[in-house]
Design a protein around this motif. Structure first.
Motif, mmCIF file in Angstrom:
data_model
loop_
_atom_site.group_PDB
_atom_site.id
_atom_site.type_symbol
_atom_site.label_atom_id
_atom_site.label_comp_id
_atom_site.label_asym_id
_atom_site.label_seq_id
_atom_site.Cartn_x
_atom_site.Cartn_y
_atom_site.Cartn_z
ATOM 1 N N LEU A 1 -73.165 -1.275 -42.524
ATOM 2 C CA LEU A 1 -72.977 -1.275 -43.975
ATOM 3 C C LEU A 1 -72.586 -2.666 -44.461
ATOM 4 N N LEU A 2 -71.761 -3.366 -43.703
ATOM 5 C CA LEU A 2 -71.396 -4.727 -44.068
ATOM 6 C C LEU A 2 -72.615 -5.648 -44.013
ATOM 7 N N SER B 1 -72.752 2.939 -39.355
ATOM 8 C CA SER B 1 -71.506 2.291 -38.954
ATOM 9 C C SER B 1 -71.041 1.334 -40.053
ATOM 10 N N GLU B 2 -69.759 1.019 -40.029
ATOM 11 C CA GLU B 2 -69.209 0.068 -40.992
ATOM 12 C C GLU B 2 -69.842 -1.313 -40.807
ATOM 13 N N GLN B 3 -70.146 -1.662 -39.578
ATOM 14 C CA GLN B 3 -70.758 -2.958 -39.276
ATOM 15 C C GLN B 3 -72.143 -3.056 -39.924
ATOM 16 N N GLU C 1 -70.134 4.844 -51.157
ATOM 17 C CA GLU C 1 -69.274 5.830 -50.500
ATOM 18 C C GLU C 1 -69.889 7.226 -50.485
ATOM 19 N N LEU D 1 -70.361 -4.577 -51.965
ATOM 20 C CA LEU D 1 -70.121 -3.162 -51.659
ATOM 21 C C LEU D 1 -69.835 -2.469 -52.979
#
Length: 75
Positions: free
Chosen positions: A14-15, A10-12, A49, A44
Motif C-alpha cells: 500500500l505504501l 500488505s502495508e508495504q 481504508e 494515502l
C-alpha cells in the motif's frame, strides 16, 4: 509484456502504491493533492481504508494502481 494485477495485501504494498500516486500526480503532473505528504512522498487517502486497492506489476515493478469503493462497505 508480462503483467500481474492483484489486490494489495500488505502495508508495504500500500505504501508503494501511495508513493506511485505521489510520483505521478505531484511530481510528474504537478498537481496539488489534499492528502499528499511531502515528507514521505506518498498519498494515502481515507478511502483506501474501506476500499479495495489493486496494483499492476511488470517485471516486478509497480506500474499502476486502482482503487474501488463500494458504498455499503464505506461510511
Amino acid at each position: 509484456m508480462n503483467l500481474e494485477v492483484r489486490e494489495i495485501n500488505s502495508e508495504q504494498e500500500l505504501l508503494a502504491v501511495a508513493r506511485l500516486r505521489y510520483d505521478v500526480t505531484v511530481t510528474e503532473m504537478r498537481l496539488k493533492m489534499e492528502y499528499a505528504n511531502t515528507q514521505t512522498k506518498a498519498i494515502l487517502e481515507p478511502l483506501d481504508e474501506a476500499g479495495h486497492v489493486f496494483g499492476a506489476w511488470s517485471k516486478g515493478r509497480l506500474i499502476g494502481s486502482l482503487r474501488t469503493n463500494v458504498l455499503k462497505e464505506s461510511e
